[in-house]
Write a protein that holds these residues in place. Sequence first.
Motif, mmCIF file in Angstrom:
data_model
loop_
_atom_site.group_PDB
_atom_site.id
_atom_site.type_symbol
_atom_site.label_atom_id
_atom_site.label_comp_id
_atom_site.label_asym_id
_atom_site.label_seq_id
_atom_site.Cartn_x
_atom_site.Cartn_y
_atom_site.Cartn_z
ATOM 1 N N VAL A 184 0.825 -1.205 0.000
ATOM 2 C CA VAL A 184 0.000 0.000 0.000
ATOM 3 C C VAL A 184 0.853 1.247 0.000
ATOM 4 N N SER A 185 1.942 1.220 0.752
ATOM 5 C CA SER A 185 2.795 2.403 0.867
ATOM 6 C C SER A 185 3.684 2.611 -0.346
ATOM 7 N N ASN A 186 3.727 1.595 -1.222
ATOM 8 C CA ASN A 186 4.560 1.716 -2.426
ATOM 9 C C ASN A 186 3.749 2.403 -3.523
ATOM 10 N N LYS A 187 4.051 3.660 -3.789
ATOM 11 C CA LYS A 187 3.282 4.457 -4.749
ATOM 12 C C LYS A 187 3.464 3.951 -6.174
ATOM 13 N N ASN A 188 4.556 3.256 -6.450
ATOM 14 C CA ASN A 188 4.811 2.771 -7.805
ATOM 15 C C ASN A 188 4.049 1.495 -8.127
ATOM 16 N N ASP A 189 3.408 0.914 -7.131
ATOM 17 C CA ASP A 189 2.693 -0.348 -7.336
ATOM 18 C C ASP A 189 1.235 -0.053 -7.639
ATOM 19 N N ASP A 190 0.841 -0.246 -8.876
ATOM 20 C CA ASP A 190 -0.530 0.031 -9.301
ATOM 21 C C ASP A 190 -1.298 -1.252 -9.616
ATOM 22 N N SER A 191 -0.839 -2.378 -9.098
ATOM 23 C CA SER A 191 -1.490 -3.653 -9.412
ATOM 24 C C SER A 191 -2.850 -3.727 -8.736
ATOM 25 N N ASN A 192 -3.837 -4.288 -9.441
ATOM 26 C CA ASN A 192 -5.173 -4.438 -8.877
ATOM 27 C C ASN A 192 -5.280 -5.755 -8.132
ATOM 28 N N GLU A 193 -6.489 -6.029 -7.630
ATOM 29 C CA GLU A 193 -6.681 -7.230 -6.818
ATOM 30 C C GLU A 193 -6.493 -8.498 -7.633
ATOM 31 N N GLY A 194 -6.944 -8.503 -8.896
ATOM 32 C CA GLY A 194 -6.775 -9.673 -9.737
ATOM 33 C C GLY A 194 -5.325 -10.005 -9.983
ATOM 34 N N GLU A 195 -4.526 -8.988 -10.230
ATOM 35 C CA GLU A 195 -3.101 -9.209 -10.447
ATOM 36 C C GLU A 195 -2.415 -9.675 -9.167
ATOM 37 N N GLU A 196 -2.892 -9.187 -8.025
ATOM 38 C CA GLU A 196 -2.346 -9.646 -6.744
ATOM 39 C C GLU A 196 -2.560 -11.150 -6.582
ATOM 40 N N ASP A 197 -3.762 -11.612 -6.925
ATOM 41 C CA ASP A 197 -4.058 -13.045 -6.820
ATOM 42 C C ASP A 197 -3.171 -13.859 -7.751
ATOM 43 N N ILE A 198 -3.021 -13.383 -8.991
ATOM 44 C CA ILE A 198 -2.228 -14.125 -9.975
ATOM 45 C C ILE A 198 -0.773 -14.232 -9.528
ATOM 46 N N GLU A 199 -0.221 -13.142 -9.026
ATOM 47 C CA GLU A 199 1.177 -13.158 -8.584
ATOM 48 C C GLU A 199 1.377 -14.102 -7.409
ATOM 49 N N LEU A 200 0.462 -14.052 -6.436
ATOM 50 C CA LEU A 200 0.603 -14.913 -5.262
ATOM 51 C C LEU A 200 0.380 -16.375 -5.627
ATOM 52 N N ILE A 201 -0.594 -16.649 -6.479
ATOM 53 C CA ILE A 201 -0.831 -18.030 -6.923
ATOM 54 C C ILE A 201 0.375 -18.557 -7.693
ATOM 55 N N SER A 202 0.965 -17.733 -8.532
ATOM 56 C CA SER A 202 2.155 -18.136 -9.281
ATOM 57 C C SER A 202 3.301 -18.467 -8.329
ATOM 58 N N LEU A 203 3.413 -17.691 -7.255
ATOM 59 C CA LEU A 203 4.452 -17.930 -6.256
ATOM 60 C C LEU A 203 4.247 -19.287 -5.583
ATOM 61 N N LEU A 204 3.010 -19.558 -5.198
ATOM 62 C CA LEU A 204 2.704 -20.823 -4.527
ATOM 63 C C LEU A 204 2.823 -22.010 -5.476
ATOM 64 N N LEU A 205 2.462 -21.802 -6.742
ATOM 65 C CA LEU A 205 2.564 -22.879 -7.725
ATOM 66 C C LEU A 205 4.004 -23.340 -7.902
ATOM 67 N N GLN A 206 4.910 -22.401 -8.002
ATOM 68 C CA GLN A 206 6.314 -22.765 -8.189
ATOM 69 C C GLN A 206 6.882 -23.447 -6.952
ATOM 70 N N PHE A 207 6.413 -23.034 -5.776
ATOM 71 C CA PHE A 207 6.847 -23.701 -4.553
ATOM 72 C C PHE A 207 6.313 -25.138 -4.522
ATOM 73 N N CYS A 208 5.033 -25.306 -4.901
ATOM 74 C CA CYS A 208 4.448 -26.652 -4.931
ATOM 75 C C CYS A 208 5.162 -27.543 -5.935
ATOM 76 N N GLU A 209 5.477 -26.991 -7.078
ATOM 77 C CA GLU A 209 6.148 -27.775 -8.117
ATOM 78 C C GLU A 209 7.494 -28.297 -7.638
#
Length: 537
Positions: A187-212
């Motif tokens: 929230v405090s990072n003004k350069n981060d304009d990602s929406n909620e959908g992109e937040e989900d995709i990034e976090l899911i991608s992170l967990l997917l690679q860990f699971c793999e």
Amino acid sequence: MEPHSSGTTPLSLNTKNWVERISNIFRKEIAINIDHLPPVCVFEVPKMLTVQNPEAYTPQLLALGPYHHLRPEVYQMERYKLAAIKEISTPEQIFNFQHLVINKLKEIDPHTRASYNKFLDYDQDTLAWIIAIDGCFFLHVARSFVVHDEATDKRLLENTIVIRDMMMLENQIPFILLKKIRKSLRVSNKNDDSNEGEEDIELISLLLQFCEAQSPVKFFIDQTNEDSYRRPLHLLDLMYHMIVNVSKYMSGSLLENLSIQGVPLYSKFRNSLISSSSTSSSDKEDPNVVHNNLETILELVESFGTKRTQAVIRPVQIISSIPWSTISGLFRKANLRMGEGNSENNEIAIPSVSHLWRYAKVQCKPFIGSINQIKFVDKEATLYLPVMNLNASSEVILRNLVAYEAAMSKSTLEFARYINLMNGIIDTAEDVKLLKQNGVIKGSLMDDEIADQFNGMKRCYTSSDQKSNIEIAIQKVNKFCDKKLLVWTIRGLKRNLYASRKYLALISTVALLVVLSMLTFCEFYQCSKIWSFNNES
């Protein structure tokens, strides 16, 4: 009166504090819509499982979440957790951590408590700090698998115990809490304009690679379609659905079909996991009775018979001393490996890998994908199995996946069926060796270690489901083997030999008595003179 007052004061204070706390919770949560709360997804594993193998379900080094965070045995990791917050946060975020993260987690306190089936006896501040610290540490470790930089502490990534503890059911952190922590720090990072959908995709991608990287069963990730994966409940939930049926998980149809509830967990575990069955008592007669009677007869004849009779009895006594019951037990064990009577070994009725190849020329071939693709092809005489990459943490992950599946209210127990299949076809190190040669099993574990691992996992009770591809594959394998002449002959010989051993003992006893009678008759009437007279004539 003073001792009495000193003894009742703490109880009165505790009662008063409890009433105040409950009344505050009641006033705050009365307006909460229960329908909007997340499903229960983090369960406390029943003691009936933890007693059998405590290390597989209880964290030994790393505690994540409210179940084990305050245990003194795992408190030594606290400094690593605090260091992880510095890794994923800026100095300004660390200075405002209370406002950015803790207060945000306190706002969703009912959602946090609703995700756990165990009552959390913590106030809002304590629970928020536990989730915040453990959540930041989890995000740091998961990020380290994707971004390999010099600042990453390699000791955590290479520590098997840490990875094993992260995959335990009681150590899971719900996805909604990880997302809240990650979003609060951005929230405090003004350069981060990602929406909620992109937040989900990034976090899911992170967990997917860990699971793999950590999954015992290798699955395929469609990186071009990562935005189609539905939001998981937590890390173990994501790994489970990627292993069981990735296509349904991507389509999102499981979101409604696999609801979770915590109330029937203990009763479901009692029905889903069966203990080792007692030995069968189908034989009403003692198989050793005839054998013992034969020994008694031999002792009497030896005591009162002639010297020549005693000379004949001695080799017969040696034969009678052979442990025929033990030998017949070996045949019964062989029948178990051939897929008959597996209830005694608590395994499903399917031959082992070595017997499939030796007697029916059935081989196992690998594929990378979900277990819903397991099949047996008659024309190829091939059983297709997913590739397994087994290491020191695999058994813990497999056990917790089974435990999590059993906690699902509408689960089809597909993963339990898969474990039953592997438990049935792996009996010895020879079976593991064949699977390694065919590429089905990979990893650093020794053959005998893998065999002991699967043999040590008790069979999970699953009702017969004709629609399950695993059940269909097992039926096809058994039907294919039954058609083979060699398998049919071996099974018939073993079955007939085991069933007729009583009659063989009785026949041998009668034959022995006839021989002894003839010897006694010849001794008395001097048969040798009669034979010599006939020869002279």
